[in-house]
Scaffold this motif. Sequence first.
Motif, PDB file in Angstrom:
ATOM      1  N   ALA A 198      -7.721 -30.419  16.241  1.00  0.00           N
ATOM      2  CA  ALA A 198      -6.774 -30.613  15.141  1.00  0.00           C
ATOM      3  C   ALA A 198      -5.381 -30.135  15.536  1.00  0.00           C
ATOM      4  O   ALA A 198      -4.374 -30.788  15.241  1.00  0.00           O
ATOM      5  N   HIS A 199      -5.314 -28.988  16.218  1.00  0.00           N
ATOM      6  CA  HIS A 199      -4.039 -28.440  16.685  1.00  0.00           C
ATOM      7  C   HIS A 199      -3.325 -29.448  17.588  1.00  0.00           C
ATOM      8  O   HIS A 199      -2.137 -29.746  17.393  1.00  0.00           O
ATOM      9  N   SER A 234      -2.988 -27.510  11.869  1.00  0.00           N
ATOM     10  CA  SER A 234      -4.403 -27.421  12.200  1.00  0.00           C
ATOM     11  C   SER A 234      -5.176 -26.747  11.073  1.00  0.00           C
ATOM     12  O   SER A 234      -6.259 -27.202  10.683  1.00  0.00           O
ATOM     13  N   ALA A 235      -4.631 -25.653  10.543  1.00  0.00           N
ATOM     14  CA  ALA A 235      -5.298 -24.949   9.438  1.00  0.00           C
ATOM     15  C   ALA A 235      -5.399 -25.846   8.210  1.00  0.00           C
ATOM     16  O   ALA A 235      -6.441 -25.891   7.549  1.00  0.00           O
ATOM     17  N   PHE A 236      -4.311 -26.578   7.889  1.00  0.00           N
ATOM     18  CA  PHE A 236      -4.329 -27.481   6.732  1.00  0.00           C
ATOM     19  C   PHE A 236      -5.362 -28.595   6.933  1.00  0.00           C
ATOM     20  O   PHE A 236      -6.138 -28.920   6.028  1.00  0.00           O
ATOM     21  N   LEU A 237      -5.350 -29.210   8.127  1.00  0.00           N
ATOM     22  CA  LEU A 237      -6.255 -30.324   8.386  1.00  0.00           C
ATOM     23  C   LEU A 237      -7.704 -29.870   8.398  1.00  0.00           C
ATOM     24  O   LEU A 237      -8.584 -30.538   7.838  1.00  0.00           O
ATOM     25  N   ALA A 276       4.351 -29.336   8.996  1.00  0.00           N
ATOM     26  CA  ALA A 276       2.901 -29.361   9.203  1.00  0.00           C
ATOM     27  C   ALA A 276       2.231 -30.246   8.162  1.00  0.00           C
ATOM     28  O   ALA A 276       1.329 -31.031   8.476  1.00  0.00           O
ATOM     29  N   GLN A 277       2.678 -30.128   6.909  1.00  0.00           N
ATOM     30  CA  GLN A 277       2.102 -30.965   5.854  1.00  0.00           C
ATOM     31  C   GLN A 277       2.411 -32.437   6.111  1.00  0.00           C
ATOM     32  O   GLN A 277       1.555 -33.312   5.932  1.00  0.00           O
TER      33      GLN A 277
END
Length: 297
Positions: A198-199, A234-237, A276-277
Amino acid sequence: MARINDLYERIAEQIRTQLAEGVLPWHRPWAVDPNARVSKPLRENAVPYQGINVLILWGAAIDKGYASPFWMTYRQAQSIGAQVRKGERATHIVFAKTAKKTETDEFGDETQVALHVRRVYAVFNADQIDDLPDKYVPEIPDVNPDDRDAACDAWFERLRIDIRYGGERAYYAPGPDRIQMPPFQTFESAQAFFSTLAHESVHSTGHRDRLDRRFGMRGTPEYAREELVAELGSAFLCADLGIASSPRADHASYVGSWLELLKDEPRAVFDAATQAQQAVVFLHALHDANASESVAA
């Protein structure tokens, strides 16, 4: 505006403190219950929060030990027959929207001008509220982090990004527009594999033909910003996909640059969360478009 600026500084200071203590605030939203499926913070109507509000509310959940993903205003709680307990302190988030106004130039011509409106709102976690309906305390299935998730594999495959496997490093190469990943079996867990993928996928959205972000050279502020965007994205996804985001081995080398960046630019984490979003929205749209093409074919 002064209140917004105060919030920028307060959140930046909170994140600086957590980083200095060795805590990556975007990697522990599930700390209260290690068996709970990961989720973004949710509004009263179960719509996920986005951008910087995800970090603010995850951070508050970590600090206060809140287990529920639901957050709502005092009035929203009252509207469903619930009550915030006396003495509970609110968490402040940012409400942002774009409005338009008409301006007339010296020749009498009218044009539409975009206005970016930001306000601070106070919300409470469901753990701070009594008499909530049962739907705000959902039963969440356990997840086995050691199994390779076929659904996650299929999700990333539908992005149709060039992903190659081999070697000992994970990275995104902008020139050939390619993600390089070590083999799955070399990762400590499936969570570590998918959060790393994801990152790198978030990095790939910065390509000039996609969202066109500046990557920068290693050691520069631009490089630190891009790594922060990829970290948050990455954390959001991962939260969207229901898996835990795992810290990478090289995170320690970035902490100093992030601390310096947030010291010089308190808004940097807000800007990074916005980018990021945007990256995550782009990846979801790419996935959905490719999935629709496959069905049509």
